[in-house]
Design a protein around this motif. Sequence first.
Motif, PDB file in Angstrom:
ATOM      1  N   MET A  34       0.908  -1.227   0.011  1.00 19.58           N
ATOM      2  CA  MET A  34      -0.070   0.013   0.087  1.00 19.58           C
ATOM      3  C   MET A  34       0.971   1.257  -0.067  1.00 19.58           C
ATOM      4  O   MET A  34       1.710   1.293   0.644  1.00 19.58           O
ATOM      5  CB  MET A  34      -0.863  -0.145   1.224  1.00 19.58           C
ATOM      6  N   GLY A  35       0.505   2.157  -0.936  1.00 21.10           N
ATOM      7  CA  GLY A  35       1.430   3.501  -0.950  1.00 21.10           C
ATOM      8  C   GLY A  35       0.431   4.685  -0.591  1.00 21.10           C
ATOM      9  O   GLY A  35      -0.749   4.433  -0.814  1.00 21.10           O
ATOM     10  N   VAL A  50       5.532   3.937   1.045  1.00 22.82           N
ATOM     11  CA  VAL A  50       4.977   2.710   0.695  1.00 22.82           C
ATOM     12  C   VAL A  50       5.214   1.565   1.834  1.00 22.82           C
ATOM     13  O   VAL A  50       6.229   1.682   2.536  1.00 22.82           O
ATOM     14  CB  VAL A  50       5.384   2.015  -0.455  1.00 22.82           C
ATOM     15  N   ILE A  51       4.216   0.629   2.137  1.00 20.75           N
ATOM     16  CA  ILE A  51       4.520  -0.212   3.131  1.00 20.75           C
ATOM     17  C   ILE A  51       4.220  -1.689   2.333  1.00 20.75           C
ATOM     18  O   ILE A  51       3.460  -1.662   1.622  1.00 20.75           O
ATOM     19  CB  ILE A  51       3.482  -0.068   4.263  1.00 20.75           C
ATOM     20  N   SER A  52       5.044  -2.665   2.858  1.00 24.64           N
ATOM     21  CA  SER A  52       4.878  -4.042   2.073  1.00 24.64           C
ATOM     22  C   SER A  52       3.475  -4.822   2.717  1.00 24.64           C
ATOM     23  O   SER A  52       2.964  -4.194   3.643  1.00 24.64           O
ATOM     24  CB  SER A  52       5.875  -4.763   2.606  1.00 24.64           C
ATOM     25  N   SER A  54       3.013  -7.196   4.381  1.00 28.29           N
ATOM     26  CA  SER A  54       3.166  -7.762   5.654  1.00 28.29           C
ATOM     27  C   SER A  54       3.492  -6.434   6.656  1.00 28.29           C
ATOM     28  O   SER A  54       3.250  -6.759   8.094  1.00 28.29           O
ATOM     29  CB  SER A  54       4.367  -8.824   6.095  1.00 28.29           C
ATOM     30  N   GLY A  55       3.851  -5.266   6.141  1.00 30.40           N
ATOM     31  CA  GLY A  55       3.968  -4.351   7.171  1.00 30.40           C
ATOM     32  C   GLY A  55       5.417  -4.277   7.542  1.00 30.40           C
ATOM     33  O   GLY A  55       5.842  -3.476   8.412  1.00 30.40           O
ATOM     34  N   ASP A  56       6.297  -5.154   7.246  1.00 33.81           N
ATOM     35  CA  ASP A  56       7.772  -5.103   7.854  1.00 33.81           C
ATOM     36  C   ASP A  56       8.579  -4.501   6.998  1.00 33.81           C
ATOM     37  O   ASP A  56      10.018  -4.451   7.449  1.00 33.81           O
ATOM     38  CB  ASP A  56       8.193  -6.721   8.111  1.00 33.81           C
ATOM     39  N   SER A  57       8.311  -3.917   6.005  1.00 33.41           N
ATOM     40  CA  SER A  57       9.120  -2.827   5.392  1.00 33.41           C
ATOM     41  C   SER A  57       8.449  -1.936   4.834  1.00 33.41           C
ATOM     42  O   SER A  57       7.267  -1.683   4.236  1.00 33.41           O
ATOM     43  CB  SER A  57       9.764  -3.724   3.708  1.00 33.41           C
ATOM     44  N   THR A  58       9.128  -0.631   4.835  1.00 33.66           N
ATOM     45  CA  THR A  58       8.417   0.556   4.324  1.00 33.66           C
ATOM     46  C   THR A  58       9.490   1.413   3.775  1.00 33.66           C
ATOM     47  O   THR A  58      10.786   1.115   3.824  1.00 33.66           O
ATOM     48  CB  THR A  58       8.082   1.525   5.811  1.00 33.66           C
ATOM     49  N   TYR A  59       9.232   2.382   2.905  1.00 33.37           N
ATOM     50  CA  TYR A  59      10.101   3.422   2.246  1.00 33.37           C
ATOM     51  C   TYR A  59       9.387   4.606   2.123  1.00 33.37           C
ATOM     52  O   TYR A  59       8.068   4.738   1.859  1.00 33.37           O
ATOM     53  CB  TYR A  59      10.162   2.656   1.091  1.00 33.37           C
TER      54      TYR A  59
END
Length: 124
Positions: A34-35, A50-52, A54-59
């Motif tokens: 989701m961005g 943006v978030i992956s 699973s929520g464990d990666s963001t940018y």
Amino acid sequence: QVQLVESGGGLVQAGGSLRLSCAASGLTFSRYAMGWFRQAPGKEREFVTVISWSGDSTYYADSVKGRFTVSRANAKNTVYLQMNSLKPEDTAVYYCAATKLMSRPVRGGQYDYWGQGTQVTVSS
């Protein structure tokens, strides 16, 4: 039918905070990154974060790094954008978007679904 519905926008003074929400329906939410994007008057739409799935990666875009935090609750089919230390230049319509791409999608064309947007106005 896929729907993304943003909420939480409004008028806030510089230095203040807002929390945006984006509720998704009609898709398997946990399979989508989701961005958040934004578009100010007279400007092109720009990537925010943006978030992956699973929520464990963001940018984050450099312009919001350290001030904005993205999170998600897959059980609620909802993604959030906590915005702190807001600046007048953060004024824009904020959109959430969904994509199955997992490799830091930062371009609008990489997203499959979009919300209608919510207005954020930061006064000086």
